[in-house]
Design a protein around this motif. Structure first.
Motif, mmCIF file in Angstrom:
data_model
loop_
_atom_site.group_PDB
_atom_site.id
_atom_site.type_symbol
_atom_site.label_atom_id
_atom_site.label_comp_id
_atom_site.label_asym_id
_atom_site.label_seq_id
_atom_site.Cartn_x
_atom_site.Cartn_y
_atom_site.Cartn_z
ATOM 1 N N LEU A 1 22.324 -11.005 -49.808
ATOM 2 C CA LEU A 1 22.098 -11.421 -48.427
ATOM 3 C C LEU A 1 23.315 -11.058 -47.587
ATOM 4 O O LEU A 1 24.429 -10.945 -48.111
ATOM 5 C CB LEU A 1 21.865 -12.937 -48.340
ATOM 6 C CG LEU A 1 20.486 -13.496 -48.682
ATOM 7 C CD1 LEU A 1 20.305 -13.585 -50.175
ATOM 8 C CD2 LEU A 1 20.312 -14.890 -48.079
ATOM 9 N N PRO A 2 23.109 -10.930 -46.263
ATOM 10 C CA PRO A 2 24.234 -10.580 -45.385
ATOM 11 C C PRO A 2 25.053 -11.798 -44.958
ATOM 12 O O PRO A 2 25.744 -11.752 -43.949
ATOM 13 C CB PRO A 2 23.526 -9.945 -44.176
ATOM 14 C CG PRO A 2 22.213 -10.644 -44.112
ATOM 15 C CD PRO A 2 21.823 -10.912 -45.540
ATOM 16 N N THR A 3 24.969 -12.912 -45.697
ATOM 17 C CA THR A 3 25.685 -14.115 -45.323
ATOM 18 C C THR A 3 25.848 -15.006 -46.546
ATOM 19 O O THR A 3 25.293 -14.728 -47.615
ATOM 20 C CB THR A 3 24.919 -14.883 -44.218
ATOM 21 O OG1 THR A 3 25.683 -16.020 -43.800
ATOM 22 C CG2 THR A 3 23.566 -15.361 -44.732
ATOM 23 N N PHE B 1 19.761 -20.526 -46.144
ATOM 24 C CA PHE B 1 20.897 -20.194 -45.293
ATOM 25 C C PHE B 1 20.476 -20.329 -43.835
ATOM 26 O O PHE B 1 19.292 -20.482 -43.518
ATOM 27 C CB PHE B 1 21.432 -18.789 -45.583
ATOM 28 C CG PHE B 1 20.546 -17.670 -45.114
ATOM 29 C CD1 PHE B 1 20.793 -17.011 -43.924
ATOM 30 C CD2 PHE B 1 19.460 -17.266 -45.871
ATOM 31 C CE1 PHE B 1 19.977 -15.974 -43.491
ATOM 32 C CE2 PHE B 1 18.636 -16.236 -45.457
ATOM 33 C CZ PHE B 1 18.902 -15.587 -44.255
ATOM 34 N N THR B 2 21.456 -20.306 -42.962
ATOM 35 C CA THR B 2 21.194 -20.434 -41.524
ATOM 36 C C THR B 2 21.405 -19.070 -40.870
ATOM 37 O O THR B 2 22.546 -18.583 -40.791
ATOM 38 C CB THR B 2 22.127 -21.482 -40.888
ATOM 39 O OG1 THR B 2 21.935 -22.744 -41.540
ATOM 40 C CG2 THR B 2 21.827 -21.624 -39.402
ATOM 41 N N PRO B 3 20.342 -18.437 -40.399
ATOM 42 C CA PRO B 3 20.484 -17.084 -39.826
ATOM 43 C C PRO B 3 21.086 -17.123 -38.422
ATOM 44 O O PRO B 3 20.944 -18.107 -37.694
ATOM 45 C CB PRO B 3 19.045 -16.567 -39.793
ATOM 46 C CG PRO B 3 18.205 -17.798 -39.681
ATOM 47 C CD PRO B 3 18.938 -18.880 -40.429
ATOM 48 N N GLU C 1 17.524 -18.317 -35.057
ATOM 49 C CA GLU C 1 18.973 -18.502 -35.103
ATOM 50 C C GLU C 1 19.337 -19.986 -35.082
ATOM 51 O O GLU C 1 18.753 -20.783 -34.350
ATOM 52 C CB GLU C 1 19.633 -17.790 -33.922
ATOM 53 C CG GLU C 1 19.256 -18.345 -32.557
ATOM 54 C CD GLU C 1 20.105 -17.760 -31.435
ATOM 55 O OE1 GLU C 1 21.178 -17.221 -31.735
ATOM 56 O OE2 GLU C 1 19.682 -17.858 -30.269
ATOM 57 N N GLY C 2 20.274 -20.358 -35.956
ATOM 58 C CA GLY C 2 20.763 -21.728 -35.976
ATOM 59 C C GLY C 2 19.901 -22.710 -36.735
ATOM 60 O O GLY C 2 20.270 -23.875 -36.868
ATOM 61 N N PHE D 1 14.079 -18.972 -48.518
ATOM 62 C CA PHE D 1 13.342 -17.861 -49.101
ATOM 63 C C PHE D 1 13.050 -18.202 -50.558
ATOM 64 O O PHE D 1 13.912 -18.716 -51.277
ATOM 65 C CB PHE D 1 14.152 -16.563 -49.034
ATOM 66 C CG PHE D 1 14.250 -15.979 -47.658
ATOM 67 C CD1 PHE D 1 13.346 -15.014 -47.240
ATOM 68 C CD2 PHE D 1 15.233 -16.390 -46.789
ATOM 69 C CE1 PHE D 1 13.434 -14.474 -45.974
ATOM 70 C CE2 PHE D 1 15.333 -15.857 -45.519
ATOM 71 C CZ PHE D 1 14.428 -14.893 -45.110
ATOM 72 N N ASN D 2 11.830 -17.905 -50.978
ATOM 73 C CA ASN D 2 11.428 -18.127 -52.357
ATOM 74 C C ASN D 2 11.177 -16.781 -53.041
ATOM 75 O O ASN D 2 10.474 -15.932 -52.503
ATOM 76 C CB ASN D 2 10.158 -18.975 -52.427
ATOM 77 C CG ASN D 2 10.359 -20.363 -51.846
ATOM 78 O OD1 ASN D 2 11.355 -21.018 -52.144
ATOM 79 N ND2 ASN D 2 9.431 -20.814 -51.022
ATOM 80 N N CYS D 3 11.760 -16.621 -54.206
ATOM 81 C CA CYS D 3 11.549 -15.417 -55.005
ATOM 82 C C CYS D 3 10.991 -15.843 -56.346
ATOM 83 O O CYS D 3 11.573 -16.691 -57.035
ATOM 84 C CB CYS D 3 12.857 -14.657 -55.182
ATOM 85 S SG CYS D 3 12.675 -13.108 -56.102
#
Length: 331
Positions: A176-178, A202-204, A151-152, A157-159
């Motif tokens: 993504l959820p964000t 992104f920052t989870p 967190e933070g 992520f690489n695809c």
């Protein structure tokens, strides 16, 4: 050239290819003379089997529609076959024809596997990262994560999805959820094949834990699109959240009664230590440790209590709960 290539019907397949001339023959090959490239399927020995010669760059009509895009004078024999079909699934050998030099590499070949145009519609929930595909479907993209999901802390992520037809590479999209930012590029692999790489950053937060992230590859095939996707469940590390304390019974109790205090919290990794405090005056005093705290009430036990939950990422403090004693002034 690569050992194996995968393609989709109706699309193209590019074969990265280069050659060299062994020392004992280098004086018979003249790069200034026009050199033709010949592709032979199944077996390099095509004598008596003219149909096994499926492409010859010196001819205008061939069994396979294709083009040598490499510069043969620079020993680059990269070739593209267009509008491939499942019947193209086979093993292929390359031959050089020049004057006076002619040669086939009998020991090196490429296996081409052409899949039917079947819609890929599988959504497995996978953790850790892995992927699979059916032989009649587009290859699933490969999804990997760089760094720890904490967190933070920004994480990437690489695809990656193979691009058997670099002229029409797959388009990669994310779910993504964000909010997130992406960066896409066509890259060359060690075997000189091509793939599309998409990176998302992104920052989870702890709210993203056990949520799904999906990378989808959309392959243009003729006038339609075929898709393949890869799902991953997020495993976000975070300090204790939603820490709360409860007391049973909640109503005022008599001295000598048994009271249970219970602490709860959400954390990843799980909470390793629960600590209980009683507020005495303005200062908290540690009175116990553990998920639950049981006591036989004495006169001095009345007052406010709270718990703290701790794991390797931090600590979470609960609300205050009141232990009220019947008949005691001020409770």
């Amino acid at each position: 050239m690569p050992d194996r290539l995968d393609g989709l019907t109706g699309s193209c397949v590019q074969i990265p290819c280069s050659f060299y001339i062994p020392d004992q023959n280098k004086y018979t090959f003249n790069s200034t003379i026009h050199t033709s490239g010949v592709w032979i399927k199944e077996n390099p020995y095509f004598g008596g089997r003219p149909d096994s010669v499926i492409f010859n760059s010196s001819k205008t009509v061939n069994i396979y529609q294709g083009k040598i895009t490499g510069n043969m004078s620079q020993k680059n024999c990269t070739t593209v076959f267009f509008n491939v079909a499942t019947s193209y699934t086979n093993r292929y050998f390359f031959r050089i024809e020049s004057q006076p030099f002619r040669a086939t590499d009998n020991e090196k070949s490429v296996d081409i596997n052409v899949r039917r145009k079947t819609q890929f519609n599988c959504s497995p929930t996978i953790f850790p990262s892995s992927y699979s595909f059916h032989q009649n479907l587009p290859s699933s993209p490969i999804l990997t994560v760089s760094g720890e999901m904490k967190e933070g802390t920004p994480v990437s992520f690489n695809c990656s999805a193979v691009a058997p037809c670099p002229e029409h590479p797959p388009e990669l999209t994310w779910t993504l959820p964000t909010q997130f930012t992406t960066e896409n590029q066509l890259q060359e692999n060690p075997d000189q094949t091509k793939s599309v790489l998409s990176t998302v950053t992104f920052t989870p937060s702890y709210l993203h834990h056990e949520k799904n992230i999906t990378c989808t590859a959309v392959y243009p095939v003729g006038t339609s699109n075929k898709t393949a996707e890869h799902n991953m469940m997020l495993n976000v590390s975070f300090s204790p959240k939603d820490t709360s304390a409860s007391i049973s019974p909640a109503d005022p109790v008599l001295v000598g009664s048994c009271v249970n205090l219970t602490c709860s919290s959400t954390a990843n990794p799980p909470v390793t230590n629960f600590t209980w405090f009683q507020i005495s005056g303005d200062k908290p005093i540690q009175v116990a440790s553990g998920l639950s705290y049981s006591l036989n009430v004495t006169v001095g036990d009345g007052g406010l209590y709270y718990c703290e939950a701790r794991n390797s990422h931090g600590c979470g403090k609960s609300n205050d709960v009141q232990l009220a004693i019947k008949g005691k002034t001020g409770t």
